[in-house]
Design a protein around this motif. Structure first.
Motif, PDB file in Angstrom:
ATOM      1  N   ARG A  98     -10.765  -3.281   5.651  1.00 26.14           N
ATOM      2  CA  ARG A  98      -9.543  -2.493   5.750  1.00 26.14           C
ATOM      3  C   ARG A  98      -8.321  -3.408   5.680  1.00 26.14           C
ATOM      4  O   ARG A  98      -7.385  -3.164   4.917  1.00 26.14           O
ATOM      5  CB  ARG A  98      -9.537  -1.710   7.064  1.00 26.14           C
ATOM      6  CG  ARG A  98      -8.204  -1.048   7.377  1.00 26.14           C
ATOM      7  CD  ARG A  98      -8.264  -0.278   8.668  1.00 26.14           C
ATOM      8  NE  ARG A  98      -8.949   0.977   8.494  1.00 26.14           N
ATOM      9  CZ  ARG A  98      -8.409   2.045   7.909  1.00 26.14           C
ATOM     10  NH1 ARG A  98      -7.191   1.987   7.426  1.00 26.14           N
ATOM     11  NH2 ARG A  98      -9.089   3.156   7.793  1.00 26.14           N
ATOM     12  N   GLY A 101      -7.875  -4.853   2.260  1.00 29.24           N
ATOM     13  CA  GLY A 101      -7.354  -3.822   1.368  1.00 29.24           C
ATOM     14  C   GLY A 101      -5.881  -3.539   1.599  1.00 29.24           C
ATOM     15  O   GLY A 101      -5.115  -3.356   0.644  1.00 29.24           O
ATOM     16  N   GLU A 102      -5.468  -3.487   2.867  1.00 29.38           N
ATOM     17  CA  GLU A 102      -4.049  -3.267   3.171  1.00 29.38           C
ATOM     18  C   GLU A 102      -3.190  -4.367   2.548  1.00 29.38           C
ATOM     19  O   GLU A 102      -2.102  -4.101   2.046  1.00 29.38           O
ATOM     20  CB  GLU A 102      -3.825  -3.239   4.679  1.00 29.38           C
ATOM     21  CG  GLU A 102      -4.363  -1.998   5.360  1.00 29.38           C
ATOM     22  CD  GLU A 102      -4.341  -2.080   6.878  1.00 29.38           C
ATOM     23  OE1 GLU A 102      -4.225  -3.197   7.446  1.00 29.38           O
ATOM     24  OE2 GLU A 102      -4.462  -1.016   7.509  1.00 29.38           O
ATOM     25  N   CYS A 105      -4.511  -4.412  -1.890  1.00 32.26           N
ATOM     26  CA  CYS A 105      -4.790  -3.268  -2.757  1.00 32.26           C
ATOM     27  C   CYS A 105      -3.688  -2.209  -2.750  1.00 32.26           C
ATOM     28  O   CYS A 105      -3.861  -1.158  -3.366  1.00 32.26           O
ATOM     29  CB  CYS A 105      -6.115  -2.630  -2.365  1.00 32.26           C
ATOM     30  SG  CYS A 105      -7.529  -3.734  -2.546  1.00 32.26           S
ATOM     31  N   PHE A 106      -2.600  -2.465  -2.084  1.00 26.38           N
ATOM     32  CA  PHE A 106      -1.498  -1.522  -2.016  1.00 26.38           C
ATOM     33  C   PHE A 106      -0.195  -2.220  -2.368  1.00 26.38           C
ATOM     34  O   PHE A 106      -0.006  -3.397  -2.047  1.00 26.38           O
ATOM     35  CB  PHE A 106      -1.369  -0.920  -0.603  1.00 26.38           C
ATOM     36  CG  PHE A 106      -2.472   0.017  -0.248  1.00 26.38           C
ATOM     37  CD1 PHE A 106      -2.334   1.372  -0.450  1.00 26.38           C
ATOM     38  CD2 PHE A 106      -3.670  -0.460   0.283  1.00 26.38           C
ATOM     39  CE1 PHE A 106      -3.362   2.250  -0.134  1.00 26.38           C
ATOM     40  CE2 PHE A 106      -4.700   0.401   0.602  1.00 26.38           C
ATOM     41  CZ  PHE A 106      -4.547   1.768   0.393  1.00 26.38           C
ATOM     42  N   GLU A 107       0.677  -1.489  -3.012  1.00 26.42           N
ATOM     43  CA  GLU A 107       2.013  -1.992  -3.284  1.00 26.42           C
ATOM     44  C   GLU A 107       2.809  -1.981  -1.978  1.00 26.42           C
ATOM     45  O   GLU A 107       2.550  -1.152  -1.097  1.00 26.42           O
ATOM     46  CB  GLU A 107       2.717  -1.107  -4.326  1.00 26.42           C
ATOM     47  CG  GLU A 107       2.058  -1.133  -5.700  1.00 26.42           C
ATOM     48  CD  GLU A 107       2.117  -2.510  -6.346  1.00 26.42           C
ATOM     49  OE1 GLU A 107       3.131  -3.222  -6.186  1.00 26.42           O
ATOM     50  OE2 GLU A 107       1.129  -2.882  -7.007  1.00 26.42           O
ATOM     51  N   GLU A 110       3.652   1.323  -0.017  1.00 26.33           N
ATOM     52  CA  GLU A 110       2.757   2.404  -0.429  1.00 26.33           C
ATOM     53  C   GLU A 110       2.012   2.947   0.797  1.00 26.33           C
ATOM     54  O   GLU A 110       1.500   2.187   1.616  1.00 26.33           O
ATOM     55  CB  GLU A 110       1.764   1.894  -1.469  1.00 26.33           C
ATOM     56  CG  GLU A 110       0.861   2.963  -2.023  1.00 26.33           C
ATOM     57  CD  GLU A 110      -0.113   2.434  -3.071  1.00 26.33           C
ATOM     58  OE1 GLU A 110      -0.937   3.234  -3.532  1.00 26.33           O
ATOM     59  OE2 GLU A 110      -0.062   1.227  -3.423  1.00 26.33           O
ATOM     60  N   ALA A 111       1.965   4.266   0.914  1.00 29.02           N
ATOM     61  CA  ALA A 111       1.310   4.896   2.059  1.00 29.02           C
ATOM     62  C   ALA A 111      -0.198   4.666   2.028  1.00 29.02           C
ATOM     63  O   ALA A 111      -0.811   4.667   0.961  1.00 29.02           O
ATOM     64  CB  ALA A 111       1.611   6.394   2.061  1.00 29.02           C
ATOM     65  N   HIS A 112      -0.769   4.457   3.196  1.00 27.96           N
ATOM     66  CA  HIS A 112      -2.225   4.336   3.344  1.00 27.96           C
ATOM     67  C   HIS A 112      -2.595   4.671   4.782  1.00 27.96           C
ATOM     68  O   HIS A 112      -1.741   4.719   5.666  1.00 27.96           O
ATOM     69  CB  HIS A 112      -2.714   2.926   2.970  1.00 27.96           C
ATOM     70  CG  HIS A 112      -2.092   1.825   3.775  1.00 27.96           C
ATOM     71  ND1 HIS A 112      -2.493   1.522   5.057  1.00 27.96           N
ATOM     72  CD2 HIS A 112      -1.090   0.974   3.479  1.00 27.96           C
ATOM     73  CE1 HIS A 112      -1.775   0.506   5.509  1.00 27.96           C
ATOM     74  NE2 HIS A 112      -0.910   0.160   4.581  1.00 27.96           N
ATOM     75  N   SER A 113      -3.878   4.941   4.984  1.00 28.39           N
ATOM     76  CA  SER A 113      -4.339   5.206   6.348  1.00 28.39           C
ATOM     77  C   SER A 113      -4.168   3.942   7.178  1.00 28.39           C
ATOM     78  O   SER A 113      -4.149   2.831   6.642  1.00 28.39           O
ATOM     79  CB  SER A 113      -5.792   5.668   6.339  1.00 28.39           C
ATOM     80  OG  SER A 113      -6.631   4.649   5.849  1.00 28.39           O
ATOM     81  N   ARG A 114      -4.038   4.150   8.483  1.00 29.42           N
ATOM     82  CA  ARG A 114      -3.854   3.005   9.376  1.00 29.42           C
ATOM     83  C   ARG A 114      -4.845   3.102  10.531  1.00 29.42           C
ATOM     84  O   ARG A 114      -5.146   4.197  10.997  1.00 29.42           O
ATOM     85  CB  ARG A 114      -2.425   2.969   9.928  1.00 29.42           C
ATOM     86  CG  ARG A 114      -1.384   2.843   8.846  1.00 29.42           C
ATOM     87  CD  ARG A 114       0.050   2.727   9.348  1.00 29.42           C
ATOM     88  NE  ARG A 114       0.350   3.593  10.471  1.00 29.42           N
ATOM     89  CZ  ARG A 114       1.197   3.272  11.449  1.00 29.42           C
ATOM     90  NH1 ARG A 114       1.822   2.119  11.446  1.00 29.42           N
ATOM     91  NH2 ARG A 114       1.432   4.109  12.433  1.00 29.42           N
TER      92      ARG A 114
END
Length: 150
Positions: A98, A101-102, A105-107, A110-114
């Motif tokens: 995780r 990936g944070e 793999c994210f701009e 950019e929203a993602h789960s936390r």
């Protein structure tokens, strides 16, 4: 159909771990179990995985001792899937993936789960690998000792 290469006798702990987990579906099932999924239908809806594949992966995770079954917590006649002690020990692996990936793999923004600490609602600190004496170590400060080599 080509037989899957097995690593259950490999001297490398990484290879044996991958053999036990199986594939990316299996790790996502474990992730969902940490997130509270317990029923076949919950896993199926969350992952969008075909039922036959999910059944196969759950069976393999049970055979590997990563998951087990228990009577349904609501008293219904169904069984629920639960992480075993061996499965719960995968928590640092899931957190490491995780956090990687944070970061990669994210701009930015950019929203993602936390993943948050239940007690204070704050994100976890980044995982660190430390030596036996407590100092942080990276790949350049480690060496793999393989059996049978001098």
């Amino acid at each position: 159909m080509v037989a899957r290469t097995r690593f259950d006798a490999d001297p490398c702990p990484v290879a044996r771990s991958i053999d036990a987990i199986g594939d990316w579906w299996s790790l996502l099932i474990v992730r969902d179990a940490f997130d509270g999924s317990r029923r076949f239908g919950q896993f199926q809806r969350s992952l969008g995985i075909a039922k036959n594949i999910l059944a196969s992966r759950l069976r393999a995770l049970e055979e590997a001792g990563v998951m087990g079954t228990a009577p349904a917590s609501d008293g219904s006649p169904y069984q629920e899937y639960v992480l075993t002690e061996k499965g719960r020990a995968l928590f640092p692996v899931v957190v490491a993936l995780r956090q990687w990936g944070e970061r990669h793999c994210f701009e930015p923004g950019e929203a993602h789960s936390r993943l948050l600490d239940r007690r204070d609602g704050r994100p976890l600190s980044p995982l660190e690998i430390r030596s036996g004496d407590g100092r942080p170590v990276g790949p350049d400060e480690t060496v793999v000792e393989k059996p049978g080599t001098d």
